[in-house]
Design an enzyme around this catalytic site. Structure first.
Site, PDB file in Angstrom:
ATOM      1  CG  HIS A  14      -1.937   1.058   1.292  1.00  0.00           C
ATOM      2  ND1 HIS A  14      -3.086   0.965   2.060  1.00  0.00           N
ATOM      3  CD2 HIS A  14      -1.996   2.273   0.686  1.00  0.00           C
ATOM      4  CE1 HIS A  14      -3.798   2.084   1.928  1.00  0.00           C
ATOM      5  NE2 HIS A  14      -3.136   2.895   1.107  1.00  0.00           N
ATOM      6  CG  HIS A  16      -1.468   6.114  -2.655  1.00  0.00           C
ATOM      7  ND1 HIS A  16      -2.628   5.893  -3.345  1.00  0.00           N
ATOM      8  CD2 HIS A  16      -1.702   5.717  -1.376  1.00  0.00           C
ATOM      9  CE1 HIS A  16      -3.543   5.394  -2.516  1.00  0.00           C
ATOM     10  NE2 HIS A  16      -3.004   5.269  -1.312  1.00  0.00           N
ATOM     11  CG  HIS A 194      -7.723   3.230  -0.331  1.00  0.00           C
ATOM     12  ND1 HIS A 194      -7.024   2.631  -1.342  1.00  0.00           N
ATOM     13  CD2 HIS A 194      -6.847   4.053   0.310  1.00  0.00           C
ATOM     14  CE1 HIS A 194      -5.771   3.079  -1.309  1.00  0.00           C
ATOM     15  NE2 HIS A 194      -5.634   3.937  -0.327  1.00  0.00           N
ATOM     16  CD  GLU A 197      -7.581   6.651   4.675  1.00  0.00           C
ATOM     17  OE1 GLU A 197      -8.100   6.619   3.543  1.00  0.00           O
ATOM     18  OE2 GLU A 197      -6.503   7.231   4.919  1.00  0.00           O
ATOM     19  CG  ASP A 275      -1.694   5.710   2.717  1.00  0.00           C
ATOM     20  OD1 ASP A 275      -1.998   5.398   1.559  1.00  0.00           O
ATOM     21  OD2 ASP A 275      -2.517   6.204   3.517  1.00  0.00           O
ATOM     22  CG  ASP A 276      -0.145   8.953   0.342  1.00  0.00           C
ATOM     23  OD1 ASP A 276      -0.103   8.900  -0.894  1.00  0.00           O
ATOM     24  OD2 ASP A 276      -1.143   8.602   1.008  1.00  0.00           O
TER      25      ASP A 276
HETATM   26  N1  HPA Z   1      -6.597   7.471   1.275  1.00  0.00           N
HETATM   27  C1  HPA Z   1      -7.346   7.663   0.188  1.00  0.00           C
HETATM   28  N2  HPA Z   1      -6.854   8.086  -0.956  1.00  0.00           N
HETATM   29  C2  HPA Z   1      -5.542   8.317  -1.045  1.00  0.00           C
HETATM   30  C3  HPA Z   1      -4.716   8.142   0.029  1.00  0.00           C
HETATM   31  C4  HPA Z   1      -5.262   7.683   1.253  1.00  0.00           C
HETATM   32  O1  HPA Z   1      -4.580   7.513   2.291  1.00  0.00           O
HETATM   33  N3  HPA Z   1      -3.471   8.470  -0.379  1.00  0.00           N
HETATM   34  C5  HPA Z   1      -3.550   8.812  -1.678  1.00  0.00           C
HETATM   35  N4  HPA Z   1      -4.821   8.736  -2.088  1.00  0.00           N
HETATM   36 ZN    ZN Z   2      -3.826   4.772   0.494  1.00  0.00          ZN
END
Ligand code: HPA
Ligand code: ZN
Length: 340
Positions: A14, A16, A194, A197, A275-276
């Site tokens: 996971h 991006h 996703h 969250e 994630d990011d």
């Molecule tokens: N959640 C949803 N969309 C996203 C995320 C995330 O953490 N990061 C990049 N796009």
């Molecule tokens: Zn994500």
């Protein structure tokens, strides 16, 4: 503290790719492409990384994406990620990308896919990191836009392994994308999404039952639904959890309050991911170390998380077996060092 969690072989499931854009590279690309950024320096951009919620992050993330214009930009972005990942024990990466945020700006799908793909191939030769590419549909846009994106991607051959669903979760349930996921499945693509969250457990049910998602990205809100918890444990549906992201986006008030350890001990197939990472302050091994410390995980639990990352991947059974052996070998070597 030992660097066991940092060095243990692992898969990242996971991440991006646009979320790995570090401010320094963002500035470099902006300059090269003749664009101005709303920050005076890379340091100022980094200081702007405090977020009240997912949407506040997404606003900055999409603004950051706007510096990515050419195939070379996507190549450099992906190459920089892989060089970092190699230093974090990553042996396999399943990378998300968000083509719609680029194609609306006039960047061709080919430039995005070929740039990323070329770097992934180089990364395999240079670092021994295998990879898969996952195309995410932006859920704040209509299903029709996702349909067009799928057509553009399919026209490029077999670059993509799976489709996913990301962006603003609340109010954008998976059910809105059932048809385009069916089309992707008919074209031989796997599915992830996703869900859970910021959104409710119902979205996780929908991702499983309507989109046929093989993994749930985040999924931490499953804890509010006991029947769902039982299903996730029984069917060993992987959750790709991103602890530092969850704290930065206030899904949990602190790392100490994160439910990862509880989900793991309830028998769910939990994985740890970044994630990011350019926005949330850590790559995958940093996430491993952070939860190990904050939640008091023991060595066996760290090994389980590493093994889960390969078990939950889209590698073939043979590739999984080989990677699991590598984890065992690493663990045995580390144990013999501490006892000798
Ligand atoms: N959640 C949803 N969309 C996203 C995320 C995330 O953490 N990061 C990049 N796009
Ligand atoms: Zn994500």
């Amino acid at each position: 503290m030992s660097d066991f969690a940092r060095r243990i072989p692992k898969a990242e499931l996971h991440v991006h790719i646009e979320g790995t854009l570090e401010p320094e590279l963002m500035f470099e690309l902006a300059q090269r492409n003749g664009l101005t950024l709303p920050y005076l320096s890379a340091q100022a951009a980094r200081e702007a990384h405090t977020f009240q919620n997912l949407q506040a992050f997404l606003d900055l993330y999409y603004a950051g994406c706007s510096v990515l214009r050419t195939e070379g930009d996507f190549f450099e972005l992906t190459r920089a990620y892989l060089a970092r990942a190699a230093g974090q024990g990553v042996r396999h990466a399943e990378v998300f990308f968000d083509p719609q945020t680029h194609t609306v700006r006039g960047v061709p799908m080919e430039a995005v896919v070929h740039g990323i793909q070329r770097a992934l191939q180089e990364g395999e030769a240079r670092f021994g990191i295998s990879s898969r590419l996952i195309l995410c549909f932006l859920r704040h846009l209509p299903e029709q836009a996702a349909d067009q994106t799928l057509d553009q991607a399919l026209a490029l051959g077999n670059a993509i392994t799976a489709v996913g669903l990301d962006s603003s979760e609340a109010g954008n349930p998976p059910s809105r994308f059932q048809r385009v996921f069916e089309r992707a499945a008919d074209a031989g693509l796997l599915a992830v999404a996703h869900a859970g969250e910021e959104g409710p457990p119902e979205y996780i049910w929908e991702a499983l039952d309507l989109l046929h998602a093989r993994r749930i990205d985040h999924g931490v809100r499953c804890a509010r639904d006991e029947r769902l918890m039982e299903r996730l444990a029984d069917e060993q549906v992987p959750l790709t959890i991103c602890p530092l992201s969850n704290v930065k986006l206030r899904v949990f008030a602190s790392l100490e309050q994160h439910n990862l350890r509880w989900l793991l001990e309830r028998g769910l197939l939990v994985t740890v991911n970044s994630d990011d990472p350019a926005y949330f302050g850590g790559y995958v091994a940093d996430n491993f170390e952070a939860v190990e410390e904050a939640l008091g995980l023991d060595q066996d639990q760290v090994v389980t998380l590493a093994k889960n990352s390969f078990l939950a991947s889209f590698l073939t059974p043979d590739e999984k077996a080989r990677q699991l052996q590598e984890v065992d070998r690493f663990n045995a070597q580390a144990s013999s060092k501490t006892t000798s």
